[in-house]
Design a protein around this motif. Sequence first.
Motif, PDB file in Angstrom:
ATOM      1  N   GLY A  35       5.528  78.996  10.581  1.00 47.73           N
ATOM      2  CA  GLY A  35       6.481  78.116   9.677  1.00 47.73           C
ATOM      3  C   GLY A  35       7.628  80.055   9.275  1.00 47.73           C
ATOM      4  N   ASP A  36       6.089  80.960   8.799  1.00 44.29           N
ATOM      5  CA  ASP A  36       6.855  82.421   8.558  1.00 44.29           C
ATOM      6  C   ASP A  36       7.159  82.882   9.411  1.00 44.29           C
ATOM      7  N   ARG A  37       6.736  82.719  10.544  1.00 42.74           N
ATOM      8  CA  ARG A  37       6.800  83.274  12.415  1.00 42.74           C
ATOM      9  C   ARG A  37       8.679  82.483  12.258  1.00 42.74           C
ATOM     10  N   VAL A  38       8.595  81.305  12.556  1.00 46.35           N
ATOM     11  CA  VAL A  38       9.492  80.678  12.442  1.00 46.35           C
ATOM     12  C   VAL A  38      11.380  81.436  11.964  1.00 46.35           C
ATOM     13  N   LEU A  39      10.962  81.246  10.599  1.00 47.40           N
ATOM     14  CA  LEU A  39      11.926  82.533   9.516  1.00 47.40           C
ATOM     15  C   LEU A  39      12.266  83.499   9.992  1.00 47.40           C
ATOM     16  N   GLY A  40      10.856  83.945  10.307  1.00 47.10           N
ATOM     17  CA  GLY A  40      11.365  84.887  10.315  1.00 47.10           C
ATOM     18  C   GLY A  40      12.542  85.648  11.688  1.00 47.10           C
ATOM     19  N   SER A  75       9.359  71.473  10.452  1.00 44.83           N
ATOM     20  CA  SER A  75      10.371  71.111  12.096  1.00 44.83           C
ATOM     21  C   SER A  75      10.009  71.982  13.189  1.00 44.83           C
ATOM     22  N   PHE A  76      10.130  73.096  12.766  1.00 46.11           N
ATOM     23  CA  PHE A  76       9.308  73.628  13.970  1.00 46.11           C
ATOM     24  C   PHE A  76       8.696  72.813  15.042  1.00 46.11           C
ATOM     25  N   ILE A  77       7.311  72.060  14.230  1.00 45.85           N
ATOM     26  CA  ILE A  77       6.260  71.211  15.541  1.00 45.85           C
ATOM     27  C   ILE A  77       7.574  70.064  16.089  1.00 45.85           C
ATOM     28  N   GLN A  78       7.637  69.105  14.753  1.00 47.04           N
ATOM     29  CA  GLN A  78       8.737  67.865  15.078  1.00 47.04           C
ATOM     30  C   GLN A  78      10.428  68.519  15.578  1.00 47.04           C
ATOM     31  N   ASN A  79      10.382  69.219  15.403  1.00 50.88           N
ATOM     32  CA  ASN A  79      11.644  69.059  15.885  1.00 50.88           C
ATOM     33  C   ASN A  79      12.172  70.921  16.791  1.00 50.88           C
ATOM     34  N   GLY A  80      10.749  71.398  16.821  1.00 51.10           N
ATOM     35  CA  GLY A  80      11.933  72.638  17.642  1.00 51.10           C
ATOM     36  C   GLY A  80      12.602  73.826  16.986  1.00 51.10           C
ATOM     37  N   ALA A  83      16.910  73.731  16.395  1.00 52.19           N
ATOM     38  CA  ALA A  83      17.532  72.491  15.035  1.00 52.19           C
ATOM     39  C   ALA A  83      16.372  73.325  13.640  1.00 52.19           C
ATOM     40  N   THR A  84      14.595  74.036  14.002  1.00 50.02           N
ATOM     41  CA  THR A  84      15.209  74.677  12.173  1.00 50.02           C
ATOM     42  C   THR A  84      15.433  75.770  11.899  1.00 50.02           C
ATOM     43  N   ARG A  85      16.511  76.461  13.314  1.00 49.32           N
ATOM     44  CA  ARG A  85      16.942  77.716  13.141  1.00 49.32           C
ATOM     45  C   ARG A  85      18.357  77.401  12.593  1.00 49.32           C
ATOM     46  N   ASP A  86      18.979  75.773  12.486  1.00 46.54           N
ATOM     47  CA  ASP A  86      20.059  75.326  12.027  1.00 46.54           C
ATOM     48  C   ASP A  86      19.775  75.114  10.637  1.00 46.54           C
ATOM     49  N   VAL A  87      18.826  75.006   9.661  1.00 49.78           N
ATOM     50  CA  VAL A  87      18.093  74.344   8.632  1.00 49.78           C
ATOM     51  C   VAL A  87      17.514  75.631   7.739  1.00 49.78           C
ATOM     52  N   VAL A  88      17.919  76.541   8.863  1.00 55.60           N
ATOM     53  CA  VAL A  88      17.292  77.706   7.933  1.00 55.60           C
ATOM     54  C   VAL A  88      18.922  79.039   7.608  1.00 55.60           C
ATOM     55  N   ARG A  89      19.138  78.470   8.369  1.00 58.98           N
ATOM     56  CA  ARG A  89      20.795  78.487   7.923  1.00 58.98           C
ATOM     57  C   ARG A  89      21.749  77.893   7.739  1.00 58.98           C
ATOM     58  N   GLN A  90      21.155  76.715   6.953  1.00 58.12           N
ATOM     59  CA  GLN A  90      21.967  76.371   6.503  1.00 58.12           C
ATOM     60  C   GLN A  90      21.600  76.754   4.810  1.00 58.12           C
ATOM     61  N   ILE A  91      19.908  76.527   4.446  1.00 59.68           N
ATOM     62  CA  ILE A  91      19.807  77.207   3.347  1.00 59.68           C
ATOM     63  C   ILE A  91      19.572  78.427   3.146  1.00 59.68           C
TER      64      ILE A  91
END
Length: 223
Positions: free
Chosen positions: A47-52, A125-130, A133-141
């Motif tokens: 998740g650290d890499r996905v967030l970055g 989220s990345f594992i399950q939804n790609g 979708a995870t980037r969109d959640v990051v942008r919301q949070i």
Amino acid sequence: MRTLEPETKLWLEGLGFHVTDELLWLEALTHGSTGHERDYERLEFLGDRVLGLSIAEWLYHNSKGAEGELAQRLNALVSRQSCARCARQIGVPEHVRLGKQARDDGAADSDNVLGDIMEALLGASFIQNGFDATRDVVRQIWKDTVEGHVGRSKHPKSALQEWAAGNQRRPPQYEIIGRTGPDHAARFTVRVTVKNVGEVDATAASKQDAETEAARLFMEKFG
């Protein structure tokens, strides 16, 4: 078999996460102090890499800053403090799974634990939804954090480095002079020294944060 509490699943889905593999999300919320074989550490790494990447893409498309400015903002926005702040805002402390001793020690409000779990949720989220979708959640949070002032001012360590150079002083030296508390709630004390000027100590939940605070206090005192 362990499963998510119904209210935890509703909470996750309310945040925009799509929950199908409940064990994966349970893992993301489980601290090692519980004694369970699967905890959040591996998901936090991912998740650290996905967030970055999510934040870097966001800044690239929405900022005209140079590489150095973008890097400064990125580091601030994905820092342990920013992750923990976002975790608190979305209610992570109410859903984290901790062993009794860790909970008694205050781990449910530890920047280290909350920051790690925030990243573990993104990993799940990345594992399950790609990624999309995870980037969109990051942008919301992270929306309020990105649109605020986090990372816009010069980082205290950079400011101190430039101040030392501009005043023909040797570069500042940082050293850890103390560490207290259990691993999930550790406190680090760092001393920053500029030769022939002075020294300042500061304590925080991570070595990096302690160095930052020490640099800030040094500039307040000597800058």
